[in-house]
Design a protein around this motif. Structure first.
Motif, short mmCIF file in Angstrom:
data_model
loop_
_atom_site.label_atom_id
_atom_site.label_comp_id
_atom_site.label_asym_id
_atom_site.label_seq_id
_atom_site.Cartn_x
_atom_site.Cartn_y
_atom_site.Cartn_z
N MET A 59 -9.72 6.54 -13.54
CA MET A 59 -9.02 6.64 -12.27
C MET A 59 -7.53 6.81 -12.58
O MET A 59 -6.98 6.05 -13.36
N PRO A 60 -6.88 7.76 -11.96
CA PRO A 60 -5.45 7.96 -12.21
C PRO A 60 -4.64 6.69 -11.89
O PRO A 60 -5.00 5.91 -11.00
N ALA A 61 -3.56 6.51 -12.62
CA ALA A 61 -2.77 5.27 -12.52
C ALA A 61 -2.27 4.99 -11.11
O ALA A 61 -2.41 3.86 -10.62
N ARG A 62 -1.72 5.97 -10.44
CA ARG A 62 -1.16 5.71 -9.10
C ARG A 62 -2.24 5.33 -8.11
O ARG A 62 -2.04 4.45 -7.27
N LEU A 63 -3.39 5.97 -8.19
CA LEU A 63 -4.49 5.61 -7.30
C LEU A 63 -4.96 4.19 -7.60
O LEU A 63 -5.25 3.42 -6.67
N SER A 64 -5.01 3.82 -8.86
CA SER A 64 -5.39 2.45 -9.23
C SER A 64 -4.41 1.44 -8.67
O SER A 64 -4.80 0.40 -8.13
N ILE A 65 -3.13 1.72 -8.77
CA ILE A 65 -2.10 0.82 -8.25
C ILE A 65 -2.25 0.66 -6.75
O ILE A 65 -2.29 -0.46 -6.22
N VAL A 66 -2.35 1.77 -6.05
CA VAL A 66 -2.45 1.73 -4.59
C VAL A 66 -3.72 1.01 -4.15
O VAL A 66 -3.70 0.22 -3.21
N ALA A 67 -4.83 1.25 -4.85
CA ALA A 67 -6.09 0.57 -4.51
C ALA A 67 -5.97 -0.94 -4.69
O ALA A 67 -6.52 -1.71 -3.89
N LEU A 68 -5.25 -1.38 -5.70
CA LEU A 68 -5.05 -2.82 -5.91
C LEU A 68 -4.12 -3.41 -4.85
O LEU A 68 -4.27 -4.57 -4.46
N LEU A 69 -3.15 -2.63 -4.40
CA LEU A 69 -2.19 -3.13 -3.41
C LEU A 69 -2.76 -3.13 -2.00
O LEU A 69 -2.33 -3.94 -1.16
N ALA A 70 -3.70 -2.25 -1.70
CA ALA A 70 -4.18 -2.05 -0.33
C ALA A 70 -4.62 -3.33 0.38
O ALA A 70 -4.23 -3.55 1.52
N PRO A 71 -5.41 -4.19 -0.25
CA PRO A 71 -5.88 -5.37 0.48
C PRO A 71 -4.92 -6.57 0.44
O PRO A 71 -5.19 -7.60 1.05
N ALA A 72 -3.80 -6.44 -0.25
CA ALA A 72 -2.92 -7.59 -0.48
C ALA A 72 -1.61 -7.46 0.27
O ALA A 72 -1.20 -6.36 0.65
N GLU A 73 -0.95 -8.59 0.46
CA GLU A 73 0.39 -8.58 1.05
C GLU A 73 1.42 -8.19 0.00
O GLU A 73 2.08 -7.18 0.11
N TRP A 74 1.55 -8.99 -1.04
CA TRP A 74 2.42 -8.71 -2.19
C TRP A 74 1.63 -8.96 -3.46
O TRP A 74 0.83 -9.91 -3.51
N VAL A 75 1.84 -8.16 -4.48
CA VAL A 75 1.14 -8.30 -5.75
C VAL A 75 2.18 -8.36 -6.87
O VAL A 75 3.13 -7.58 -6.87
N GLU A 76 1.97 -9.27 -7.81
CA GLU A 76 2.90 -9.38 -8.93
C GLU A 76 2.73 -8.22 -9.90
O GLU A 76 1.61 -7.78 -10.17
N PHE A 77 3.85 -7.75 -10.40
CA PHE A 77 3.89 -6.68 -11.40
C PHE A 77 2.98 -7.02 -12.56
O PHE A 77 2.21 -6.19 -13.04
N ARG A 78 3.06 -8.26 -13.02
CA ARG A 78 2.26 -8.71 -14.17
C ARG A 78 0.77 -8.54 -13.91
O ARG A 78 0.02 -8.08 -14.77
N PHE A 79 0.31 -8.90 -12.70
CA PHE A 79 -1.09 -8.74 -12.34
C PHE A 79 -1.50 -7.27 -12.38
O PHE A 79 -2.57 -6.92 -12.90
N LEU A 80 -0.66 -6.40 -11.82
CA LEU A 80 -0.95 -4.96 -11.85
C LEU A 80 -1.06 -4.46 -13.29
O LEU A 80 -2.00 -3.75 -13.64
#
Length: 89
Positions: free
Chosen positions: A1-22
């Motif tokens: 999965m391309p990196a940006r799509l992976s990032i956005v998919a991880l962010l979609a259900p959350a309010e704020w996500v830590e850089f470290r978790f991403l």
């Protein structure tokens, strides 16, 4: 999965996500993730917030309304593509 799509998919259900978790979830380097987040931020898809508590610093990322809408549209397009592929004999 391309990196940006992976990032956005991880962010979609959350309010704020830590850089470290991403970084750990995607399995990339700080610099590669930072580059992708900057590109998403420049497109208006994410917001970045930096916090400091004493000597500890953390970077938080979230999808903007524009980012949520773009992700929903992209996911819908992918669903249509998959649906069409499943209909072929």
């Amino acid at each position: 999965m391309p990196a940006r799509l992976s990032i956005v998919a991880l962010l979609a259900p959350a309010e704020w996500v830590e850089f470290r978790f991403l970084r750990e979830t995607i399995g990339t380097s700080d610099s590669a993730l930072s580059k992708q987040i900057t590109a998403l931020e420049n497109a208006g898809y994410v917001a970045v917030r930096k916090e400091r508590s004493g000597t500890a610093r953390r970077t938080l990322v979230r999808l903007t309304d524009h980012g949520h809408a773009a992700f929903a549209a992209h996911a819908a397009a992918l669903e249509r593509i998959v649906g069409t592929a499943r209909q072929r004999p």
